[in-house]
Write an enzyme that holds these catalytic residues in place. Structure first.
Site, PDB file in Angstrom:
ATOM      1  N   ASN A   9      35.148   0.502 -12.810  1.00 35.71           N
ATOM      2  CA  ASN A   9      36.205   1.502 -12.986  1.00 35.71           C
ATOM      3  C   ASN A   9      36.467   2.125 -11.621  1.00 35.71           C
ATOM      4  O   ASN A   9      35.673   2.930 -11.147  1.00 35.71           O
ATOM      5  CB  ASN A   9      35.741   2.562 -13.991  1.00 35.71           C
ATOM      6  CG  ASN A   9      36.738   3.711 -14.124  1.00 35.71           C
ATOM      7  OD1 ASN A   9      37.847   3.648 -13.590  1.00 35.71           O
ATOM      8  ND2 ASN A   9      36.342   4.755 -14.829  1.00 35.71           N
ATOM      9  N   LYS A  11      38.676   4.188 -10.747  1.00 35.32           N
ATOM     10  CA  LYS A  11      39.229   5.547 -10.817  1.00 35.32           C
ATOM     11  C   LYS A  11      40.417   5.656  -9.848  1.00 35.32           C
ATOM     12  O   LYS A  11      41.132   4.672  -9.666  1.00 35.32           O
ATOM     13  CB  LYS A  11      38.131   6.582 -10.569  1.00 35.32           C
ATOM     14  CG  LYS A  11      36.917   6.328 -11.476  1.00 35.32           C
ATOM     15  CD  LYS A  11      35.897   7.414 -11.479  1.00 35.32           C
ATOM     16  CE  LYS A  11      34.755   7.036 -12.410  1.00 35.32           C
ATOM     17  NZ  LYS A  11      33.738   8.063 -12.523  1.00 35.32           N
ATOM     18  N   HIS A  97      37.529   8.019 -21.443  1.00 33.51           N
ATOM     19  CA  HIS A  97      36.641   8.366 -20.323  1.00 33.51           C
ATOM     20  C   HIS A  97      36.500   9.889 -20.238  1.00 33.51           C
ATOM     21  O   HIS A  97      37.461  10.626 -20.476  1.00 33.51           O
ATOM     22  CB  HIS A  97      37.193   7.810 -19.004  1.00 33.51           C
ATOM     23  CG  HIS A  97      36.173   7.859 -17.911  1.00 33.51           C
ATOM     24  ND1 HIS A  97      35.891   9.013 -17.228  1.00 33.51           N
ATOM     25  CD2 HIS A  97      35.340   6.906 -17.422  1.00 33.51           C
ATOM     26  CE1 HIS A  97      34.924   8.767 -16.358  1.00 33.51           C
ATOM     27  NE2 HIS A  97      34.575   7.496 -16.444  1.00 33.51           N
ATOM     28  N   GLU A  99      36.448  11.846 -17.833  1.00 32.61           N
ATOM     29  CA  GLU A  99      37.385  12.510 -16.908  1.00 32.61           C
ATOM     30  C   GLU A  99      38.749  12.710 -17.570  1.00 32.61           C
ATOM     31  O   GLU A  99      39.434  13.700 -17.308  1.00 32.61           O
ATOM     32  CB  GLU A  99      37.498  11.683 -15.617  1.00 32.61           C
ATOM     33  CG  GLU A  99      36.227  11.802 -14.781  1.00 32.61           C
ATOM     34  CD  GLU A  99      35.874  10.573 -13.961  1.00 32.61           C
ATOM     35  OE1 GLU A  99      36.752   9.714 -13.752  1.00 32.61           O
ATOM     36  OE2 GLU A  99      34.707  10.473 -13.532  1.00 32.61           O
ATOM     37  N   GLU A 169      28.434   6.762 -21.637  1.00 36.86           N
ATOM     38  CA  GLU A 169      28.427   7.376 -20.315  1.00 36.86           C
ATOM     39  C   GLU A 169      28.039   8.859 -20.444  1.00 36.86           C
ATOM     40  O   GLU A 169      28.918   9.710 -20.675  1.00 36.86           O
ATOM     41  CB  GLU A 169      29.813   7.280 -19.672  1.00 36.86           C
ATOM     42  CG  GLU A 169      30.290   5.861 -19.454  1.00 36.86           C
ATOM     43  CD  GLU A 169      31.280   5.752 -18.294  1.00 36.86           C
ATOM     44  OE1 GLU A 169      31.114   4.852 -17.487  1.00 36.86           O
ATOM     45  OE2 GLU A 169      32.196   6.586 -18.199  1.00 36.86           O
ATOM     46  N   GLY A 175      28.829  10.057 -11.427  1.00 33.11           N
ATOM     47  CA  GLY A 175      29.131  10.481 -10.062  1.00 33.11           C
ATOM     48  C   GLY A 175      28.137  11.486  -9.505  1.00 33.11           C
ATOM     49  O   GLY A 175      28.374  12.102  -8.470  1.00 33.11           O
ATOM     50  N   SER A 215      26.218   6.574 -12.609  1.00 37.70           N
ATOM     51  CA  SER A 215      25.358   6.347 -11.430  1.00 37.70           C
ATOM     52  C   SER A 215      24.562   5.051 -11.510  1.00 37.70           C
ATOM     53  O   SER A 215      23.440   4.972 -11.019  1.00 37.70           O
ATOM     54  CB  SER A 215      24.426   7.540 -11.208  1.00 37.70           C
ATOM     55  OG  SER A 215      25.181   8.704 -10.921  1.00 37.70           O
TER      56      SER A 215
HETATM   57  P1  13P Z   1      29.689   6.435 -11.397  1.00 39.90           P
HETATM   58  O1  13P Z   1      29.133   5.025 -11.443  1.00 39.90           O
HETATM   59  O2  13P Z   1      30.396   6.736 -10.104  1.00 39.90           O
HETATM   60  O3  13P Z   1      28.666   7.446 -11.774  1.00 39.90           O
HETATM   61  O4  13P Z   1      30.842   6.502 -12.507  1.00 39.90           O
HETATM   62  C1  13P Z   1      30.583   5.998 -13.773  1.00 39.90           C
HETATM   63  C2  13P Z   1      31.855   6.001 -14.527  1.00 39.90           C
HETATM   64  O5  13P Z   1      32.427   7.039 -14.799  1.00 39.90           O
HETATM   65  C3  13P Z   1      32.413   4.696 -14.915  1.00 39.90           C
HETATM   66  O6  13P Z   1      33.466   4.841 -15.799  1.00 39.90           O
END
Ligand code: 13P
Length: 252
Positions: A9, A11, A97, A99, A169, A175, A215
């Site tokens: 992903n 982003k 997601h 976010e 997740e 992150g 992560s």
């Molecule tokens: P990170 O791997 O940067 O923690 O993000 C995970 C994520 O949100 C994948 O959709």
């Protein structure tokens, strides 16, 4: 035997040239290596979906969108519909997601509609679920995930549910550099599988791919993926660097 998946992903990252370079590196790796049963998906920003899907058409690479509108079509400036993604031969779509839930206020109800649009247009949803840190600390993580699945996903008929991939997740791991322990991931994945069995049946539970996200990196992927109920990863930061993403693909 369920499908093992490593999905990136991206982003809101990468310029056009950077995106092109990263796609080419991944395609070159896939063309020159045996990745066995592992399915590799990249989910770039929407403006690069055509670029990605053109490259993917010549190799064993799948492409996913990061979001889709809950509406079929019409006056929704800036939105992208499932019909558009289908017409671009996009395979997957991330839905739910954290976010999107946090910054764009997507509720379980809206997410259920997004799931419906995706299924109607032959897009395979990668449905994200997971709890916030205070929810885990209060011991509510199982209830939160159960509610997310029940309100956004479990209305699907069994035939349609077959197309769904789930990504667990935990929001506190996204992150942050803090990964769920292998035991925490396995425990939640097994719980999700038990919910699928309860709602559908044993076969559906056994056949659903459940990814871990948060992560995940080249150092911890092997241990996470070794768990019985962890079928791969949804990778954020580490999917932006070809070398890291490739190491994660090799972690099975
Ligand atoms: P990170 O791997 O940067 O923690 O993000 C995970 C994520 O949100 C994948 O959709």
């Amino acid at each position: 035997m369920r499908t093992q998946i490593v999905a990136g992903n991206w982003k809101m990252n990468k310029t056009f040239q950077e995106a092109d370079d990263l796609i080419n590196d991944i395609v070159e790796f896939i063309n020159n290596n045996d990745i066995g049963n592992t399915e590799v998906i990249i989910c770039p920003p929407a403006v690069y979906l055509e670029l990605a899907s053109d490259s993917a058409s010549e190799t064993d690479l799948f492409v996913g969108a990061q979001n889709v509108s809950e509406h079929e079509s019409g006056a929704y400036t800036g939105e992208i519909s499932a019909a558009m993604l289908e017409s671009m031969k996009i395979d997957y779509c991330i839905i739910g997601h954290s976010e999107r839930r946090k910054y764009f206020h997507e509720t379980n109800e809206v997410l259920a509609e997004k799931i419906n649009r995706a299924i109607e247009h032959s897009l395979r949803p990668v449905f994200c679920c997971g709890e916030l840190l205070p929810e885990r600390e209060a011991g509510k993580h199982f209830d939160i995930v159960k509610t997310q699945l029940t309100e956004s996903l479990f209305h699907l008929k069994e035939d349609d549910f077959e197309d769904v991939v789930i990504a667990y997740e935990p929001v506190w791991a996204i992150g942050t550099g803090v990964t769920a322990t292998s035991d925490q991931a396995q425990e939640m994945h097994a719980y999700i599988r038990s919910l699928i069995k309860e709602r559908y049946n044993e076969d559906a539970a056994e056949n659903t791919t459940i990814l871990y996200g948060g992560s995940c990196n080249p150092k911890n992927a092997k241990e996470l993926f070794a768990n019985k109920d962890v079928d791969g990863g949804l990778i954020g930061g580490a999917s932006l660097v070809a070398e890291d993403f490739i190491k994660i693909i090799k972690s099975f």
